[in-house]
Design an enzyme around this catalytic site. Structure first.
Site, short mmCIF file in Angstrom:
data_model
loop_
_atom_site.label_atom_id
_atom_site.label_comp_id
_atom_site.label_asym_id
_atom_site.label_seq_id
_atom_site.Cartn_x
_atom_site.Cartn_y
_atom_site.Cartn_z
CD GLN A 1 110.04 29.60 81.85
OE1 GLN A 1 110.12 29.31 83.03
NE2 GLN A 1 110.90 30.42 81.27
N GLY A 2 107.13 28.02 78.24
CA GLY A 2 107.30 28.45 76.86
C GLY A 2 107.57 29.94 76.77
CD GLU B 1 114.85 31.46 86.26
OE1 GLU B 1 114.14 32.31 85.68
OE2 GLU B 1 115.59 30.68 85.66
CB SER C 1 121.88 37.25 79.95
OG SER C 1 121.62 38.63 79.80
CB SER D 1 113.40 30.86 74.41
OG SER D 1 114.08 31.31 75.56
#
Length: 390
Positions: free
Chosen positions: A130-131, A248, A373, A133
């Site tokens: 997964q790209g 997720e 977060s 960040s």
């Protein structure tokens, strides 16, 4: 909330438990075994084992059979998650594909994408990373700067991603790319499915403080991807990403509870070995985290019941991510306090190997950051679930 499983689901549990018992070498369940292997060897063993598991019919439990799944119920998927942890089964090498990409493809992918992606993913013929960040954006996904410029039927992609799980071993990457020049924030972004095996893509490992190299960084230097290899609409990648992240965050949490509960027992055993189990402060800490874990179990069964009744959890998925990640982190903070001055040792006087536990303690620091977060989850819950003003 329904805390029971059907007869068919319990029969599935028995079948799966038998297969796992016959196909997991005893050596693999030994504490520290996987940590004793180098990353490449660990990856190869797990990839082969997972392929065999798929061949035996224990992959894609809840997915349609026409795409290689088992066509099971949400209850069977929860049982699968539970039994895999109980049997000390190897961690999947394709977590991002299985947990995030595949459900998103099933929801909004084209028929061609479903056929091309789901089956090879289940059999581990294609491992996904997964790209999201980027070095200059951190957790602010909308600040990404990787660009894709249209060139005929392709996009030409330039930029860099970082903290990319499976970057070195990945065959393909689903990644967020700004495909509309001059666009800002969450507009003009597309989720492109890029082949990692091409001259324009370079992946480098990043060594973590635990010693593992699970993460890496990925460089795109005139990498090419067909415009048709876009998941969702071109320029509407933000919506696709939010859907993907909801998978997720919205998993029932059964597997997390089962794994954390086992880790709790291991931490309690360390307290007994060190004679800390009679310390009233330690006992209070252990009781508190055990209560958190049991609340996680009940929340997980609540989520499972909602899903079985066909309810879309939507933004409530953030509550699951918030609950399991903070319970997990609290658990390992108790471990650190129990160890005290023994935190620098690899083994206890009775020979207990602490290295796998140390690795989990260090990993726990990351879980309230990735996948959104805790601050992000609280904002979503406050605004979208509780209806509080911004």
């Amino acid at each position: 909330m329904d805390l029971t499983f059907t007869a068919a689901e319990e029969e599935f549990r028995s079948e799966l438990r038998s297969w796992l018992s016959a196909n997991i070498p005893q050596e693999w369940t030994r504490p520290g075994f996987w940590e004793s292997l180098d990353d490449d060897e660990s990856f190869r063993l797990r990839r082969d084992w997972e392929r065999d598991k798929a061949d035996a019919g224990f992959a894609g439990i809840q997915w349609p059979t026409e795409y290689g799944g088992r066509g099971g119920t949400p209850g069977m998927k929860a049982i699968y998650d539970e039994e895999m942890v109980r049997a000390h089964a190897p961690r999947t090498v394709n977590p991002l594909g299985l947990t995030f990409l595949a459900p998103t493809v099933m929801a909004i992918g084209t028929d061609a994408q479903k056929k091309e992606i789901i089956g090879p993913l289940l059999r581990n013929e294609v491992v996904w990373c997964q790209g999201f960040s980027e070095p200059g954006a951190g957790s602010d996904l909308a600040a990404l700067s990787t660009k894709g410029v249209r060139d005929g039927d392709d996009f030409v992609v330039n930029g860099q991603k970082v903290w990319t799980t499976n970057a070195v071993h990945g065959d393909k990457i689903f990644t967020m790319v700004r495909t509309e020049a001059g666009s800002e924030k969450h507009r003009g972004i597309s989720m492109l499915l890029i082949d990692m095996d091409q001259p324009g893509v370079t992946a480098r490992p990043l060594r973590q403080m635990s010693g593992a190299s699970e993460f890496g960084e990925v460089f795109f230097d005139d990498a090419r991807v067909a415009a048709a290899d876009c998941l969702g609409e071109i320029g509407d990648g933000w919506r696709t990403a939010m859907l993907l992240l909801s998978f997720e965050r919205g998993a029932s949490g059964i597997s997390q509870y089962t794994e954390f509960r086992r880790q709790y027992d291991e931490i309690a055993a360390v307290a007994r070995t060190l004679g800390r189990d009679t310390d009233p402060v330690v006992r209070d800490d252990l009781a508190r985290v055990l209560t958190e874990l049991e609340c996680l179990k009940l929340h997980s069964m609540h989520v499972l019941t909602q899903v079985e009744q066909g309810r879309d959890l939507g933004f409530e998925a953030s509550m699951t991510k918030l609950q399991w990640s903070e319970a997990f982190q609290d658990l390992w903070e108790v471990y650190d306090r129990i160890l005290g001055e023994h935190a620098t040792l690899d083994t206890l006087p009775d020979g207990t190997d602490l290295r796998p536990l140390h690795g989990q303690a260090m990993w726990s620091r990351s879980v309230t950051i990735w996948g959104g977060s805790s601050q992000v989850q609280r904002n979503i819950t406050a605004e979208r679930v509780l209806g509080l003003p911004r």
